[in-house]
Motif scaffolding. Structure first.
Motif, PDB file in Angstrom:
ATOM      1  N   ALA A  19      -7.559   7.190  -2.445  1.00 23.81           N
ATOM      2  CA  ALA A  19      -8.400   6.750  -3.558  1.00 23.81           C
ATOM      3  C   ALA A  19      -9.877   6.851  -3.189  1.00 23.81           C
ATOM      4  CB  ALA A  19      -8.060   5.310  -3.939  1.00 23.81           C
ATOM      5  N   CYS A  25       0.834  -1.207   0.000  1.00 20.10           N
ATOM      6  CA  CYS A  25       0.000   0.000   0.000  1.00 20.10           C
ATOM      7  C   CYS A  25       0.868   1.255   0.000  1.00 20.10           C
ATOM      8  CB  CYS A  25      -0.917   0.030   1.222  1.00 20.10           C
ATOM      9  SG  CYS A  25      -2.212  -1.213   1.204  1.00 20.10           S
ATOM     10  N   ASP A  53      -3.172   4.896  -2.157  1.00 17.42           N
ATOM     11  CA  ASP A  53      -4.262   3.957  -1.858  1.00 17.42           C
ATOM     12  C   ASP A  53      -5.203   4.535  -0.813  1.00 17.42           C
ATOM     13  OD1 ASP A  53      -3.549   1.584  -3.479  1.00 17.42           O
ATOM     14  OD2 ASP A  53      -1.759   1.570  -2.219  1.00 17.42           O
ATOM     15  N   ARG A 103      -5.464  -4.249  -2.098  1.00 18.59           N
ATOM     16  CA  ARG A 103      -4.299  -4.216  -1.208  1.00 18.59           C
ATOM     17  C   ARG A 103      -4.635  -3.548   0.110  1.00 18.59           C
ATOM     18  NH1 ARG A 103      -0.092  -1.504  -5.346  1.00 18.59           N
ATOM     19  NH2 ARG A 103      -1.901  -0.113  -5.424  1.00 18.59           N
ATOM     20  N   LEU A 104      -5.384  -2.451   0.040  1.00 21.58           N
ATOM     21  CA  LEU A 104      -5.760  -1.752   1.265  1.00 21.58           C
ATOM     22  C   LEU A 104      -6.732  -2.583   2.086  1.00 21.58           C
ATOM     23  CD1 LEU A 104      -5.603   0.677   3.075  1.00 21.58           C
ATOM     24  CD2 LEU A 104      -7.303   1.837   1.642  1.00 21.58           C
ATOM     25  N   THR A 117     -11.825   1.586  -1.854  1.00 24.40           N
ATOM     26  CA  THR A 117     -10.813   0.801  -1.160  1.00 24.40           C
ATOM     27  C   THR A 117     -10.330  -0.321  -2.064  1.00 24.40           C
ATOM     28  OG1 THR A 117     -12.003   1.244   0.906  1.00 24.40           O
ATOM     29  CG2 THR A 117     -10.293  -0.450   0.965  1.00 24.40           C
ATOM     30  N   GLY A 118      -9.078  -0.250  -2.466  1.00 25.34           N
ATOM     31  CA  GLY A 118      -8.516  -1.279  -3.319  1.00 25.34           C
ATOM     32  C   GLY A 118      -8.232  -2.559  -2.563  1.00 25.34           C
TER      33      GLY A 118
END
Length: 274
Positions: free
Chosen positions: A182, A175, A179, A188-189, A185-186
């Motif tokens: 953004a 992250c 991130d 990875r996060l 929430t992707g």
């Protein structure tokens, strides 16, 4: 102060006798004023926090003049409260003025020892229940509640230039600060948040012993804090760890489901885990 208490205090506190509730509101009023000066004051925030320290000087000299400190004076006198927890809350806000990242979990916990744990010490002092074991369990709960707040406010804090997620954990999950900024929430996060929720839940769970060790009004109130923390973590998990766009607030139903068995439960351990 009254508006802030109504928005943030657990419902259980509203069932307390007037004298106990006034004492806790007075402590909360100081904590909110300190946070507001450190986070929202439009001018020189360090100067504002210096002013707050002078108000503490007056308070412990018995000469409180500001309304928040006038409300706090009877509480300090009634329970012989130490100045140390108030100074730690002040120190945490001073730290926020120059420190905006944390290298690892231990460093974040050091911050929580200033920003959160003193509140638990003050609450237990008002309840005349401040044994060593209870203070230790309270520290775990309060630090956990602080991390929960950081998770709930992850995007807002990042936009303000503060990142409370440990840098080594962010690296581990790939992250970056982007991130956190953004709109969604992707993945990875989400994995990072799931990791933090797990370790935070372990901390807040220690509150089960703390609640079980108390009786009467102290049990009623502390159960509200612990249940609120567990319900908040449940909400983040239910949102699949979406802390940027999802509904990450506990809600009344989730809080009640946590509160009732917690309050009614028996002692789960003789001593808290350390």
């Amino acid at each position: 102060m009254a508006r802030a208490v109504g928005e943030n205090f657990p419902v259980a506190l509203r069932a307390l006798p007037d004298d106990l509730r006034r004492h806790l509101q007075a402590i909360y009023g100081y904590a909110r004023l300190t946070d507001n000066l450190g986070d929202e004051h439009p001018g020189d925030r360090l100067a504002a926090l210096d002013w707050l320290e002078r108000q503490l000087d007056d308070l412990f000299a018995g000469n409180a003049s500001h309304p928040v400190f006038q409300a706090l004076l009877p509480t300090v006198e009634a329970f012989g409260l130490s100045r140390t927890p108030f100074e730690k809350l002040l120190a945490a806000n001073r730290m926020d003025q120059h420190k905006n990242t944390y290298a690892n979990w231990d460093e974040l916990m050091e911050y929580c020892r200033l920003s959160a744990n003193p509140v638990g010490h003050l609450v237990l002092a008002v309840f005349e229940s401040a044994t060593d074991d209870r203070l230790s369990a309270s520290d775990a709960v309060c630090s956990g509640l602080q991390v929960l707040e950081h998770l709930q406010d992850l995007g807002e804090d990042a936009r303000a230039g503060r990142i409370y997620m440990p840098a080594d954990d962010m690296d581990r999950f790939g992250c970056t600060s982007e991130d956190l900024l953004a709109p969604v929430t992707g993945e990875r996060l989400r994995r990072l948040v799931a990791h933090q929720v797990g370790r935070t839940r372990d901390m807040v769970e220690k509150g089960k012993w703390l609640v079980a060790s108390l009786k009467g009004y102290p049990r009623l109130a502390v159960a509200g804090f612990v249940a609120g923390g567990l319900a908040g973590l449940d909400a983040i998990s239910a949102a699949r760890f979406d802390v940027l766009g999802g509904d990450r607030q506990a809600g009344d139903l989730r809080l009640i489901r946590r509160y009732i068995p917690l309050y009614l439960g028996s002692v789960v351990r003789r001593r808290p885990l350390r």
